[in-house]
Design an enzyme around this catalytic site. Structure first.
Site, PDB file in Angstrom:
ATOM      1  N   HIS A  17       0.864  -1.199   0.000  1.00  0.00           N
ATOM      2  CA  HIS A  17       0.000   0.000   0.000  1.00  0.00           C
ATOM      3  C   HIS A  17       0.892   1.238   0.000  1.00  0.00           C
ATOM      4  O   HIS A  17       1.475   1.593   1.018  1.00  0.00           O
ATOM      5  CB  HIS A  17      -0.890   0.016   1.249  1.00  0.00           C
ATOM      6  CG  HIS A  17      -1.845   1.164   1.287  1.00  0.00           C
ATOM      7  ND1 HIS A  17      -3.203   1.007   1.418  1.00  0.00           N
ATOM      8  CD2 HIS A  17      -1.650   2.508   1.206  1.00  0.00           C
ATOM      9  CE1 HIS A  17      -3.789   2.186   1.423  1.00  0.00           C
ATOM     10  NE2 HIS A  17      -2.860   3.127   1.293  1.00  0.00           N
ATOM     11  N   HIS A  19       1.422   5.441  -1.785  1.00  0.00           N
ATOM     12  CA  HIS A  19       1.014   6.555  -2.649  1.00  0.00           C
ATOM     13  C   HIS A  19       2.272   7.097  -3.313  1.00  0.00           C
ATOM     14  O   HIS A  19       3.124   7.697  -2.641  1.00  0.00           O
ATOM     15  CB  HIS A  19       0.342   7.662  -1.824  1.00  0.00           C
ATOM     16  CG  HIS A  19      -0.900   7.189  -1.144  1.00  0.00           C
ATOM     17  ND1 HIS A  19      -2.157   7.332  -1.702  1.00  0.00           N
ATOM     18  CD2 HIS A  19      -1.079   6.537   0.034  1.00  0.00           C
ATOM     19  CE1 HIS A  19      -3.053   6.790  -0.881  1.00  0.00           C
ATOM     20  NE2 HIS A  19      -2.420   6.297   0.174  1.00  0.00           N
ATOM     21  N   ARG A  21       2.054   9.163  -6.050  1.00  0.00           N
ATOM     22  CA  ARG A  21       1.702  10.445  -6.678  1.00  0.00           C
ATOM     23  C   ARG A  21       2.132  10.458  -8.151  1.00  0.00           C
ATOM     24  O   ARG A  21       2.454   9.430  -8.730  1.00  0.00           O
ATOM     25  CB  ARG A  21       2.316  11.646  -5.935  1.00  0.00           C
ATOM     26  CG  ARG A  21       2.163  11.626  -4.425  1.00  0.00           C
ATOM     27  CD  ARG A  21       0.735  11.637  -3.961  1.00  0.00           C
ATOM     28  NE  ARG A  21       0.663  11.921  -2.531  1.00  0.00           N
ATOM     29  CZ  ARG A  21      -0.340  11.540  -1.765  1.00  0.00           C
ATOM     30  NH1 ARG A  21      -1.372  10.861  -2.257  1.00  0.00           N
ATOM     31  NH2 ARG A  21      -0.355  11.852  -0.494  1.00  0.00           N
ATOM     32  N   LYS A 103      -9.662  -0.254  -5.308  1.00  0.00           N
ATOM     33  CA  LYS A 103      -9.661   0.430  -4.009  1.00  0.00           C
ATOM     34  C   LYS A 103     -10.998   1.097  -3.740  1.00  0.00           C
ATOM     35  O   LYS A 103     -11.509   1.847  -4.574  1.00  0.00           O
ATOM     36  CB  LYS A 103      -8.538   1.481  -4.014  1.00  0.00           C
ATOM     37  CG  LYS A 103      -8.430   2.310  -2.748  1.00  0.00           C
ATOM     38  CD  LYS A 103      -7.837   1.530  -1.586  1.00  0.00           C
ATOM     39  CE  LYS A 103      -7.959   2.288  -0.282  1.00  0.00           C
ATOM     40  NZ  LYS A 103      -6.823   3.131   0.021  1.00  0.00           N
ATOM     41  N   HIS A 140     -10.437   1.410   2.308  1.00  0.00           N
ATOM     42  CA  HIS A 140     -10.177   2.452   3.309  1.00  0.00           C
ATOM     43  C   HIS A 140     -11.329   2.334   4.298  1.00  0.00           C
ATOM     44  O   HIS A 140     -12.449   2.761   4.017  1.00  0.00           O
ATOM     45  CB  HIS A 140     -10.124   3.843   2.663  1.00  0.00           C
ATOM     46  CG  HIS A 140      -9.791   4.908   3.665  1.00  0.00           C
ATOM     47  ND1 HIS A 140      -8.563   5.510   3.718  1.00  0.00           N
ATOM     48  CD2 HIS A 140     -10.521   5.435   4.688  1.00  0.00           C
ATOM     49  CE1 HIS A 140      -8.545   6.377   4.734  1.00  0.00           C
ATOM     50  NE2 HIS A 140      -9.721   6.352   5.329  1.00  0.00           N
ATOM     51  N   HIS A 178      -4.295  -0.211   6.195  1.00  0.00           N
ATOM     52  CA  HIS A 178      -3.827   0.628   7.315  1.00  0.00           C
ATOM     53  C   HIS A 178      -4.740   0.587   8.536  1.00  0.00           C
ATOM     54  O   HIS A 178      -5.290   1.609   8.945  1.00  0.00           O
ATOM     55  CB  HIS A 178      -3.605   2.081   6.864  1.00  0.00           C
ATOM     56  CG  HIS A 178      -4.649   2.654   5.947  1.00  0.00           C
ATOM     57  ND1 HIS A 178      -5.981   2.691   6.265  1.00  0.00           N
ATOM     58  CD2 HIS A 178      -4.554   3.217   4.723  1.00  0.00           C
ATOM     59  CE1 HIS A 178      -6.649   3.253   5.278  1.00  0.00           C
ATOM     60  NE2 HIS A 178      -5.810   3.587   4.322  1.00  0.00           N
ATOM     61  N   LEU A 223      -4.717   9.570   7.840  1.00  0.00           N
ATOM     62  CA  LEU A 223      -6.057   8.974   7.921  1.00  0.00           C
ATOM     63  C   LEU A 223      -5.989   7.496   7.559  1.00  0.00           C
ATOM     64  O   LEU A 223      -5.375   7.172   6.550  1.00  0.00           O
ATOM     65  CB  LEU A 223      -7.009   9.716   6.974  1.00  0.00           C
ATOM     66  CG  LEU A 223      -7.313  11.142   7.440  1.00  0.00           C
ATOM     67  CD1 LEU A 223      -7.851  11.994   6.315  1.00  0.00           C
ATOM     68  CD2 LEU A 223      -8.304  11.104   8.611  1.00  0.00           C
ATOM     69  N   ASP A 251       1.552   2.762   3.526  1.00  0.00           N
ATOM     70  CA  ASP A 251       0.698   3.945   3.341  1.00  0.00           C
ATOM     71  C   ASP A 251       1.540   5.214   3.312  1.00  0.00           C
ATOM     72  O   ASP A 251       1.087   6.272   3.775  1.00  0.00           O
ATOM     73  CB  ASP A 251      -0.398   4.033   4.399  1.00  0.00           C
ATOM     74  CG  ASP A 251      -1.501   5.019   3.987  1.00  0.00           C
ATOM     75  OD1 ASP A 251      -1.605   5.328   2.789  1.00  0.00           O
ATOM     76  OD2 ASP A 251      -2.241   5.488   4.874  1.00  0.00           O
TER      77      ASP A 251
HETATM   78  O1  DOR Z   1      -3.216   9.706   5.472  1.00  0.00           O
HETATM   79  C1  DOR Z   1      -3.620   9.373   4.367  1.00  0.00           C
HETATM   80  N1  DOR Z   1      -3.123   9.912   3.242  1.00  0.00           N
HETATM   81  N2  DOR Z   1      -4.597   8.467   4.285  1.00  0.00           N
HETATM   82  C2  DOR Z   1      -5.190   8.161   3.124  1.00  0.00           C
HETATM   83  O2  DOR Z   1      -6.074   7.362   3.121  1.00  0.00           O
HETATM   84  C3  DOR Z   1      -4.792   8.852   1.883  1.00  0.00           C
HETATM   85  C4  DOR Z   1      -3.445   9.364   1.970  1.00  0.00           C
HETATM   86  C5  DOR Z   1      -3.115  10.356   0.869  1.00  0.00           C
HETATM   87  O3  DOR Z   1      -3.393  10.082  -0.292  1.00  0.00           O
HETATM   88  O4  DOR Z   1      -2.535  11.393   1.184  1.00  0.00           O
HETATM   89 ZN    ZN Z   2      -3.294   5.107   1.613  1.00  0.00          ZN
END
Ligand code: DOR
Ligand code: ZN
Length: 354
Positions: A17, A19, A21, A103, A140, A178, A223, A251
């Site tokens: 998991h 990100h 970007r 997702k 999520h 998470h 989150l 995450d």
């Molecule tokens: O803290 C978080 N950031 N939780 C998420 O579910 C998304 C993530 C984000 O894309 O920044």
């Molecule tokens: Zn995430």
């Protein structure tokens, strides 16, 4: 007592998991993940989100093009579920080996989730298709209802949404991403072989007090938010339990400084660069270093039905202070640097990269 090891050779881990970007941020952070992890499940919450096979292929190509020379890394792409997505798109993406999973973001639950799912009943045909083709649902697991206390939103989601959903689709493979609560730990460990969870480094290290230590610390805001200490302890027991339903997912979620330090700070912790060192610290503190490899490198592939990596990494017992800022720049403006998780702290293990 057995003497503690000075180094650990581990089967190369994957991040289930992350990100990554796009654009400049992708270039800034990708190397941190790819230097240690052989594969990663890449989250689709871009702007706009990844809702077509073509968009996922294009994004995958961008990631591959941004890789540092000679670094082998496989991005595993995911689809962003919403009410207007056609089941065919998931089937085609699956057949073409583009979509490894899909997702579910409850609408407004987190960053770039505005186009997520408002009514779970409206995606029944997508869930049926996923159950049929064996595509994992990545969840999520929080409601976004502002009337529900933010610290209760995960437990509420499990009871009122996830448990009924799993009841309707018993053969659907589900990963609760998470997890942050004792309720989630209990739900997953008693949920049978089609249910698993990822656990982040930050939820193993911090409880909710970290966000309020001497002022508001947006670097610890993510989150789902970190919960009470008893939940953190429950997560540490789960991660180090040797149960195959719990595996690694960082995450790692970078945001530019201006977004972290704004009046409405974005949730997300950038932990990719020292993630393995961070997990190793926890496993050592829990007396479970011998279980780190299975958590990091075996249970994830087993759940996804993917081969184990046949490469390895070395963790060396060498203490180092995590820099206050991360050197990868997100743009030409130095105010946009990233602050890594554990900034300024001493970590006892270092990943040795040849
Ligand atoms: O803290 C978080 N950031 N939780 C998420 O579910 C998304 C993530 C984000 O894309 O920044
Ligand atoms: Zn995430």
């Amino acid at each position: 007592m057995d003497s503690l090891p000075d180094q650990l050779i581990l089967r190369q881990p994957d991040d289930w998991h992350v990100h990554l970007r796009d654009g400049a941020m992708l270039h800034a952070v990708l190397g941190s993940t790819a230097r240690v992890f052989r594969r990663a499940i890449v989250m689709p919450n871009l702007r706009p989100p990844i809702t077509s096979v073509e968009a996922a292929k294009t994004y995958r190509d961008q990631i591959l093009a941004a890789l540092p020379d000679g670094v082998p890394f496989t991005p595993l792409m995911t689809a962003y579920l919403n009410e207007s997505l056609a089941p065919d798109v998931l089937e085609q993406g699956h057949q073409q080996h583009v979509f490894i999973a899909a997702k579910l973001y409850p609408a407004h639950a987190t960053t770039n989730s505005e186009q997520g799912v408002s009514d779970l009943r409206a995606i029944n045909s997508l869930l049926e298709t996923m159950e049929k083709i064996g595509m994992p649902l990545l969840v999520h697991g929080e409601v976004s209802d502002v009337d529900i206390d933010i610290f209760d939103r995960e437990a509420f989601f499990i009871e009122h949404h996830l448990a009924p959903l799993i009841g309707r689709y018993p053969n659907l493979r589900v990963v609760m991403e998470h997890i942050t609560t004792q309720e989630a730990v209990q739900f997953v460990e008693t949920g049978g072989p089609n249910l698993a969870a990822t656990i982040t480094p930050h939820h193993l290290h911090i409880n909710r007090n970290a966000m309020f230590l001497g002022g508001f610390r947006s670097d610890f805001y993510c989150l789902p938010v970190a919960k009470r200490e008893r939940h953190r302890l429950s997560l540490r027991r789960a991660a180090t339990s040797g149960k195959p339903c719990f595996f690694l997912g960082t995450d790692s979620a970078p945001h530019p400084r201006s977004a972290k330090e704004s009046a409405c700070s974005c949730g997300g912790i950038f932990n990719a660069h020292y993630a393995m060192e961070s997990y190793a610290e926890v496993f050592e503190q829990e007396g479970a270093l011998d279980r780190l490899e299975a958590f990091s490198s075996e249970y994830g592939p087993a759940f996804y039905g993917l081969p184990l990596n046949n490469t390895s990494i070395k963790l060396i017992r060498r203490a180092h202070v995590v820099p206050a800022t991360f050197s990868g720049q997100t743009n030409a403006d130095s105010s946009e640097h990233l602050v890594p998780f554990h900034a300024g702290e001493l970590l006892g293990w270092s990943v040795s990269v040849d």
